[in-house]
Design a protein around this motif. Structure first.
Motif, PDB file in Angstrom:
ATOM      1  N   GLY A 312       0.790  -1.227   0.000  1.00  0.00           N
ATOM      2  CA  GLY A 312       0.000   0.000   0.000  1.00  0.00           C
ATOM      3  C   GLY A 312       0.818   1.271   0.000  1.00  0.00           C
ATOM      4  N   LYS A 313       2.131   1.176  -0.182  1.00  0.00           N
ATOM      5  CA  LYS A 313       2.993   2.349  -0.225  1.00  0.00           C
ATOM      6  C   LYS A 313       3.198   2.782  -1.687  1.00  0.00           C
ATOM      7  N   PRO A 314       3.444   4.089  -1.920  1.00  0.00           N
ATOM      8  CA  PRO A 314       3.619   4.548  -3.303  1.00  0.00           C
ATOM      9  C   PRO A 314       4.839   3.918  -3.957  1.00  0.00           C
ATOM     10  N   SER A 320      17.606   2.531 -14.674  1.00  0.00           N
ATOM     11  CA  SER A 320      18.602   1.530 -14.303  1.00  0.00           C
ATOM     12  C   SER A 320      19.527   1.266 -15.490  1.00  0.00           C
ATOM     13  N   LYS A 321      20.832   1.229 -15.201  1.00  0.00           N
ATOM     14  CA  LYS A 321      21.809   1.039 -16.278  1.00  0.00           C
ATOM     15  C   LYS A 321      22.194  -0.442 -16.356  1.00  0.00           C
ATOM     16  N   SER A 322      22.113  -0.990 -17.556  1.00  0.00           N
ATOM     17  CA  SER A 322      22.461  -2.398 -17.766  1.00  0.00           C
ATOM     18  C   SER A 322      23.975  -2.546 -17.952  1.00  0.00           C
ATOM     19  N   LYS A 323      24.448  -3.792 -18.106  1.00  0.00           N
ATOM     20  CA  LYS A 323      25.872  -4.035 -18.297  1.00  0.00           C
ATOM     21  C   LYS A 323      26.390  -3.404 -19.576  1.00  0.00           C
ATOM     22  N   THR A 324      25.510  -3.253 -20.550  1.00  0.00           N
ATOM     23  CA  THR A 324      25.919  -2.657 -21.820  1.00  0.00           C
ATOM     24  C   THR A 324      25.983  -1.134 -21.741  1.00  0.00           C
ATOM     25  N   GLY A 325      25.550  -0.585 -20.622  1.00  0.00           N
ATOM     26  CA  GLY A 325      25.554   0.871 -20.471  1.00  0.00           C
ATOM     27  C   GLY A 325      24.253   1.535 -20.874  1.00  0.00           C
ATOM     28  N   ARG A 326      23.310   0.739 -21.334  1.00  0.00           N
ATOM     29  CA  ARG A 326      22.024   1.303 -21.753  1.00  0.00           C
ATOM     30  C   ARG A 326      21.114   1.482 -20.539  1.00  0.00           C
ATOM     31  N   LYS A 327      20.368   2.593 -20.518  1.00  0.00           N
ATOM     32  CA  LYS A 327      19.476   2.886 -19.400  1.00  0.00           C
ATOM     33  C   LYS A 327      18.064   2.381 -19.687  1.00  0.00           C
ATOM     34  N   HIS A 328      17.416   1.832 -18.648  1.00  0.00           N
ATOM     35  CA  HIS A 328      16.066   1.302 -18.767  1.00  0.00           C
ATOM     36  C   HIS A 328      15.211   1.878 -17.641  1.00  0.00           C
ATOM     37  N   PRO A 329      13.988   2.316 -17.952  1.00  0.00           N
ATOM     38  CA  PRO A 329      13.128   2.907 -16.915  1.00  0.00           C
ATOM     39  C   PRO A 329      12.293   1.847 -16.195  1.00  0.00           C
ATOM     40  N   TYR A 330      12.217   1.981 -14.855  1.00  0.00           N
ATOM     41  CA  TYR A 330      11.458   1.020 -14.056  1.00  0.00           C
ATOM     42  C   TYR A 330      10.678   1.743 -12.967  1.00  0.00           C
ATOM     43  N   TYR A 331       9.528   1.138 -12.583  1.00  0.00           N
ATOM     44  CA  TYR A 331       8.837   1.467 -11.339  1.00  0.00           C
ATOM     45  C   TYR A 331       9.161   0.349 -10.357  1.00  0.00           C
ATOM     46  N   LEU A 332       9.202   0.661  -9.064  1.00  0.00           N
ATOM     47  CA  LEU A 332       9.472  -0.374  -8.076  1.00  0.00           C
ATOM     48  C   LEU A 332       9.028   0.078  -6.697  1.00  0.00           C
ATOM     49  N   CYS A 333       8.804  -0.903  -5.827  1.00  0.00           N
ATOM     50  CA  CYS A 333       8.477  -0.634  -4.426  1.00  0.00           C
ATOM     51  C   CYS A 333       9.781  -0.634  -3.637  1.00  0.00           C
ATOM     52  N   PHE A 334       9.944   0.370  -2.796  1.00  0.00           N
ATOM     53  CA  PHE A 334      11.202   0.511  -2.061  1.00  0.00           C
ATOM     54  C   PHE A 334      10.978   0.322  -0.562  1.00  0.00           C
ATOM     55  N   LYS A 336      10.859  -1.494   2.899  1.00  0.00           N
ATOM     56  CA  LYS A 336      11.507  -2.639   3.546  1.00  0.00           C
ATOM     57  C   LYS A 336      10.446  -3.600   4.098  1.00  0.00           C
ATOM     58  N   GLY A 337      10.663  -4.877   3.918  1.00  0.00           N
ATOM     59  CA  GLY A 337       9.741  -5.883   4.435  1.00  0.00           C
ATOM     60  C   GLY A 337       8.632  -6.260   3.483  1.00  0.00           C
ATOM     61  N   CYS A 338       8.430  -5.478   2.420  1.00  0.00           N
ATOM     62  CA  CYS A 338       7.393  -5.801   1.436  1.00  0.00           C
ATOM     63  C   CYS A 338       7.875  -6.950   0.546  1.00  0.00           C
ATOM     64  N   VAL A 339       6.956  -7.856   0.191  1.00  0.00           N
ATOM     65  CA  VAL A 339       7.338  -9.007  -0.644  1.00  0.00           C
ATOM     66  C   VAL A 339       7.778  -8.556  -2.032  1.00  0.00           C
ATOM     67  N   SER A 340       7.363  -7.343  -2.437  1.00  0.00           N
ATOM     68  CA  SER A 340       7.745  -6.837  -3.754  1.00  0.00           C
ATOM     69  C   SER A 340       8.865  -5.804  -3.673  1.00  0.00           C
ATOM     70  N   SER A 341       9.496  -5.690  -2.499  1.00  0.00           N
ATOM     71  CA  SER A 341      10.533  -4.681  -2.327  1.00  0.00           C
ATOM     72  C   SER A 341      11.678  -4.885  -3.318  1.00  0.00           C
ATOM     73  N   ARG A 342      12.042  -3.791  -4.002  1.00  0.00           N
ATOM     74  CA  ARG A 342      13.159  -3.766  -4.952  1.00  0.00           C
ATOM     75  C   ARG A 342      12.954  -4.674  -6.169  1.00  0.00           C
ATOM     76  N   LYS A 343      11.728  -5.137  -6.379  1.00  0.00           N
ATOM     77  CA  LYS A 343      11.441  -5.934  -7.574  1.00  0.00           C
ATOM     78  C   LYS A 343      10.840  -5.001  -8.617  1.00  0.00           C
ATOM     79  N   SER A 344      11.599  -4.751  -9.643  1.00  0.00           N
ATOM     80  CA  SER A 344      11.264  -3.710 -10.610  1.00  0.00           C
ATOM     81  C   SER A 344      10.152  -4.128 -11.562  1.00  0.00           C
ATOM     82  N   ILE A 345       9.424  -3.118 -12.021  1.00  0.00           N
ATOM     83  CA  ILE A 345       8.353  -3.278 -13.002  1.00  0.00           C
ATOM     84  C   ILE A 345       8.702  -2.394 -14.189  1.00  0.00           C
TER      85      ILE A 345
END
Length: 524
Positions: A312-314, A320-334, A336-345
């Protein structure tokens, strides 16, 4: 009086004294209109020629009060004399003793500073002598200069206060206004476009809640180039924002508490109503202030509007920069303790799901036809209520007048200071309520446009919020989020968006679409 001596016109070896001419005017207007500085200089030069002085330097103080001791011109004169090894060969010449100072303490300090260098002072209107009569006359002239300054300030303040009591603003024009000559009024505040429209939109947005915080007002104004043009800073300060939000000028009223000028109707046109102004003050008192986040931008338009479905948190967002140096945009929950914490969308997946959700909110033509009939009935009922509102406002004004009169009678009889203060606060509140009621009555309660015009405006958005979202404008997209959804949206990484809680118009249209409700007819 150390350093005092009778003025001479020549040095010990018979050479003429060197004159430093000092000229001063106290206002910017005097530097642009008239010929004050040039006139003073000419008079001092003529006097120096008459006394046999050799003018070697002319120093000006432009738009500087004679009350001040620290002035650029005076500082230059004193520093120049201190650098001279034979300062006793110099005399400072000024047109009148009031040009040197309009404050007795300032005059004495400047006189001591000049005499301490060994130089002299001279003036066409007074002879500087060290005897008792000379000192007495000099002191009286200096006191007279101070009295003139104070008296002029008092008269100016009284005139300005009188004009303010009559409903005219008499200081610099606030942003969004300018002064113009208007028959029967003199200088009157008038709208200064396009600045006035920008400020009006910001004030109305904050009053209605469309701009939910002072941070959003700040961001809205900063994104308008016509507002920021000519400003020294590229960003507004919160002090600037709160100043815009708390100025009664924008409601067409004037108030100067430090001059005992209570809130009163001004002759200038307001950008908003007094009722909207009071709504703004109420929101400020309730703490409608949030930081103007720099990370809210077009890269992640849904940042802050979507919640993690697990905690229920925003959701936050990042590149995020990949190994090739290319940047990719993600949403994610930050969180702590959430099952989806740091799992990017991936941004594309979340925003594509949101756009699909918006497209589903587009009602059919049949639904709109039904909604139009029902809105027409509600509109007619609103028109009937307008006459009742007018009668109620008139009754409120009579009631408020009666209450104010009763409190004034009690105020006259009160002797306790705290009781008097309480009565005064209560009277001020009632008078403000009366002003709001009178303003609403003058504006004739009821719609300002026809039903067809109003419904056509609303129809453009209600028929397809997706079209406004496609505009790519960050402001437009934030507006869609506020007008279409009553709460922030919950999003799960696996299941996508949960059923959103839409605002009342979209909820009604959805109910029409599924034939879950119908509007009850009015009793005849």
């Amino acid at each position: 009086m150390n350093g005092f001596r009778r003025p001479t016109t020549r040095t010990a070896d018979g050479a003429p004294l060197k004159a430093i001419v000092y000229c001063r005017v106290s206002s910017v207007a005097q530097t642009k209109k008239g010929d004050g500085l040039a006139s003073q200089e000419q008079r001092c030069r003529e006097y120096a020629a008459f006394k046999g002085y050799n003018v070697v330097k002319v120093v000006y103080d432009r738009a500087v009060s004679g009350k001040l001791l620290d002035r650029p011109g005076i500082r230059e004169v004193v520093q120049f004399l201190k650098r001279e090894k034979q300062a006793d060969q110099y005399v400072v010449v000024f047109d009148d003793i009031s040009r040197l100072a309009r404050d007795i303490r300032t005059h004495l300090d400047l006189r001591d500073a000049i005499y301490a260098t060994g130089a002299q002072m001279d003036c066409p209107t007074i002879e500087f002598r060290e005897d008792s009569d000379g000192l007495y006359f000099e002191g009286m002239q200096a006191l007279n200069a101070e009295h003139y300054r104070r008296k002029n300030a008092e008269q100016t303040k009284n005139r300005m206060r009188g004009r303010a009591m009559n409903g005219y603003w008499c200081f610099h024009a606030p942003p969004g206004y300018k002064f113009a000559r208007v028959a029967g009024h003199g200088n009157l505040l008038v709208r200064d476009e396009p600045m006035a429209s920008v400020i009006q939109e910001a004030l109305e947005g904050f009053a209605s809640g469309r701009l939910q915080s002072q941070g959003e007002v700040k961001r809205f104004l900063e994104q308008r180039p016509e507002f920021m043009q000519g400003r020294r800073r590229s960003e507004l300060r919160y002090e600037d924002v709160i100043r815009f939000l708390t100025r009664p000028h924008y409601a067409g009223y004037i108030e100067i508490p430090e001059w005992d000028v209570p809130l009163r109707k001004g002759h200038h046109e307001g950008l908003i109503s007094l009722e909207q102004y009071e709504q703004i003050q109420e929101r400020i008192r309730d703490g409608a202030r949030a930081p103007a986040r720099r990370d809210i931008n077009a890269d992640f338009a849904l940042r802050g509007a979507v919640l993690c479905a697990d905690c229920g948190k925003p959701l936050t967002a990042c590149w995020s920069k990949s190994k090739t140096g290319r940047k990719h945009p993600y949403y994610l929950c930050f969180t702590k303790g959430c099952v989806s914490s740091r799992k990017s969308i991936p941004r594309a997946r979340l925003e594509d799901d949101f756009e699909a959700l918006l497209q589903k909110m587009t009602p059919s033509a049949e639904t709109f036809a039904l909604a139009s009939v029902m809105f027409r009935q509600a509109w007619d009922a609103y028109l009937e209520q307008a006459t009742q509102v007018i009668a109620a406002l008139k009754a409120d004004i009579v009631r408020l007048d009666r209450q104010i009169e009763q409190l004034l009678d009690r105020l006259v009889e009160a002797s306790n200071a705290s009781t008097v203060a309480a009565y005064e606060r209560r009277i001020a509140k009632l008078e403000k309520d009366r002003l709001i009621a009178a303003e609403r009555l003058n504006k004739k309660p009821g719609p300002k446009r026809s039903f067809d015009d109003m419904f056509e405006l609303a129809c453009g958005f209600l028929s397809s919020p997706w079209n406004l979202w496609k505009s790519q404008s960050l402001n437009a997209r934030r507006m869609v989020l506020k007008l279409a959804f009553a709460e922030r949206l919950a999003y799960g990484r696996n299941e996508g968006f949960r059923t959103p809680k839409t605002t009342l118009p979209f909820k009604m249209l959805a109910d029409f679409e599924t034939a879950k409700c119908r509007m009850a007819g009015r009793d005849r």
